[in-house]
Design an enzyme around this catalytic site. Structure first.
Site, short mmCIF file in Angstrom:
data_model
loop_
_atom_site.label_atom_id
_atom_site.label_comp_id
_atom_site.label_asym_id
_atom_site.label_seq_id
_atom_site.Cartn_x
_atom_site.Cartn_y
_atom_site.Cartn_z
N THR A 1 46.25 33.65 44.29
CA THR A 1 44.94 34.29 44.25
C THR A 1 44.01 33.35 43.51
O THR A 1 44.19 33.07 42.33
CB THR A 1 45.00 35.66 43.54
OG1 THR A 1 45.92 36.50 44.25
CG2 THR A 1 43.64 36.32 43.51
N LYS B 1 41.27 39.38 48.99
CA LYS B 1 42.11 39.65 47.81
C LYS B 1 41.28 40.17 46.65
O LYS B 1 41.74 40.99 45.85
CB LYS B 1 42.88 38.38 47.41
CG LYS B 1 43.86 38.58 46.24
CD LYS B 1 44.95 39.60 46.54
CE LYS B 1 45.80 39.94 45.32
NZ LYS B 1 46.71 38.88 44.92
N LYS C 1 42.54 36.90 35.24
CA LYS C 1 41.96 35.78 35.99
C LYS C 1 41.34 36.27 37.29
O LYS C 1 40.22 35.89 37.66
CB LYS C 1 43.05 34.74 36.25
CG LYS C 1 42.68 33.61 37.18
CD LYS C 1 43.19 33.82 38.62
CE LYS C 1 44.68 33.91 38.70
NZ LYS C 1 45.15 34.11 40.11
#
Length: 340
Positions: A142, A217, A285
């Site tokens: 990701t 995502k 993150k």
């Protein structure tokens, strides 16, 4: 009559010549079409060599599935010890991502942060330094949509292809080969390597060109961020109300409040098992990338901002290496609840 007969004869000859010419042209065109089709990557365990970079919580299981399906794999990980399981199953160790690329047709990367993606793909010993013409890079980390586009463009300059294909499903999905895979790529490349995605996941979708997988995502992570808050708050309320939480999870998990999180992570919380299926620091993150992208779109997402705040506090408490469901610990402390 003789003249008319000659004319008919010439006419028949002309038609036959035209038919032969058309048939010849059709053959030529068919040959060209076949050549174009043959240029695509023909994926199979017999013809396709796989490269795998990143053998962490999820990457390890994913690489093992490809090995079990008969694919030959070259592997690299920053810490060699974490690659021992796949090496024991037949993967060949390489000292750099560059060497992995030199020995592979399709190179998968599954690392932690965008900076790691940059290093293993764009770095001086990275994949693009050793990649062969026509090979495919598939980044399943990701990461940032803008980085996916950058990698795509640089791969194209070398006569190669790049795909962004982040996944959802955590360690369980990786282990059981039932991940959701969100893909951004050229359509032909997606079709070529689809058999490899089928080895790794169950829900597979191409959502557009380069960067689309990473944007999809972000949607996934935004949905999860507030779901996690609701899940842990609900379990804390149930605990204080004296309800049998194991039974509660079974019942609500089948109703409108059911979710992957409550059904898979709820039981872990009751067992006080906060080991990672997905790290808190990696989730943070992801939320930071989503907030950054939302800011570019001039979007205000208060639920995501709240989740980011709570998870930042959880990391500050020392739980960055625990699973995302460790948010339960932070909210228990906030409410003065002491549990083992």
């Amino acid at each position: 009559r003789r003249v008319r007969g000659k004319q008919n004869s010439v006419h028949r000859v002309s038609i036959m010549s035209l038919i032969r010419l058309c048939a010849k042209q059709y053959k030529k065109n068919s040959s060209r079409i076949n050549k174009v089709v043959k240029r695509g990557l023909q994926v199979s365990p017999e013809t396709t060599k796989i490269g795998w970079i990143g053998t962490g919580v999820m990457g390890n299981s994913m690489c093992q599935h490809l090995l079990s399906s008969g694919y030959k794999c070259s592997v690299y990980n920053r810490t060699k010890e974490k690659a021992e399981k796949v090496i024991d199953k037949g993967a060949v160790w390489c000292n750099t991502p560059k060497l992995v690329a030199q020995n592979s047709d399709v190179i998968f990367t599954m690392v932690g942060f965008p900076r790691d993606v940059k290093e293993v793909i764009l770095g001086s010993d990275g994949v693009l330094e050793g990649i062969k013409k026509g090979s495919v890079i598939v980044d399943m980390t990701t990461s940032k949509p803008s980085l996916a586009v950058e990698i795509y463009q640089k791969a194209k300059e070398k006569g190669c292809h790049a795909v962004d294909a982040p996944v959802s499903g955590g360690d369980i999905g990786a282990r059981e080969a039932r991940l959701s895979i969100l893909i951004g790529s050229d359509e032909q490349v997606y079709n070529d390597i689809y058999p490899l995605f089928k080895v790794l996941g169950k829900n597979i979708a191409r959502l557009g060109g380069s960067g689309a997988g990473q944007n999809a995502k972000m949607v996934n992570q935004i949905l999860i961020s507030t779901t996690m808050i609701g899940m842990v708050e609900g379990l804390i309320y149930g605990y204080k109300a004296g309800l049998p939480l194991d039974e509660l999870i079974k019942v609500v998990g089948l109703g409108a409040a059911g979710s992957w999180s409550i059904n898979n992570l709820g039981p872990r919380i009751l067992q006080r098992n906060f080991e990672p299926g997905f790290y808190v620091e990696h989730f943070l993150k992801d939320m930071e990338i989503a907030l950054e992208e939302a800011n570019k779109m001039e979007l205000h997402l208060p639920g995501l901002e709240l989740a980011h705040l709570l998870y930042s506090e959880l990391k500050n408490m020392g739980y960055g290496k625990k699973g995302t469901h460790a948010l339960q610990i932070a909210l228990e402390k906030l409410n003065g609840i002491q549990r083992d």
